[in-house]
Design a protein around this motif. Sequence first.
Motif: not given
Length: 335
Positions: A62-63, A121-124, A143-149
């Motif tokens: 899931l994500q 807060d992970v700078a893009q 996208e990986a930052v979102i998936v790991r949330s």
Amino acid sequence: MSTIARLLPLALLAAAAPPAEAARADDGLSPAFFETLRTADLRMATIAYRLTTANAALCDQLQPQLGMPIHALTQYGPAARGRAAVAFGFASTVGVEAVVANGPADRAGVRANDSIAAINDVAQPPLPDSTTPEGAAARDAAEAVIVRSPLERPVRLTILRGGRRLSIMVKPVTGCRSRFEILLGSGLGATADGAIVQIGERFFDGYTDEEIAVVVSHELAHNILRHRERLDAAKINRGLLAELGRNGRLIRETEDQADLLGIYLLANAGYDPMAAPRFWRQKGGNIDGGLFRSRTHASSKARADVLEAAAREIAATPTRPIIPPVLATRDVPLR
């Protein structure tokens, strides 16, 4: 959206724009091209959001789903990058291409053409310079930052909009984990590799959203059932020997399973399950090649017959989501 689809124009998208607008400009492609690209991506994202969120109970991976397809300016080739920056309002490398209506991002106030300065807060990265290489790495990292949330925890977006810096909290909906891409050059092809669903650009020229959903749900079913992983574990050859012996038998088994699970994914997402047999009767010949189809797939008629029977059973089951028996095959080795 795949990197390839960003770097080259799709013939159907150029054809969809008026001839004068579809012509290339000196520094890239026309505004009409980019707007048609956005429309296709939003159609795909809306279908994917609907399928993944309605079927979360069927997925073991899931994500957080935000209903917000993002892209990166570096996905566009040098000739197109200037026009893409204008068309999509890029004020940083990563931006919001579109927003699914009434999805979490839409409800939170995110808009198409917002640029993303940070996620949780992970700078893009800021705007790229002329030496920044082409590629989807920036998009993939975002996208990986979102998936790991953490599931159901709000995702904090720092947005650049009209010269202002905004902080927006998006409360996600839990959904199946999968990426969805429109693939250039595959015509009416469709594939799934366990993590990504890709369908050809021609589906967005003359096919309805419901018809596209039939194809997407089939490919998503492959990912949910871990077919790529299980075929690899069974040492199945998917190349020149794919149709022979054990190879053909097990690939056919996974295709039949994906058809069956796919119709349940459709129904759980509120699509008419009869759309699947109707699709294979009316459009199947365009997809499977008719007499020249691969024997790793059932004929369009056979698929339609099986799916119609399943659709009738689904219609008699009022509860949603339905968790069908085929889901239990996910943990069974292919033999």
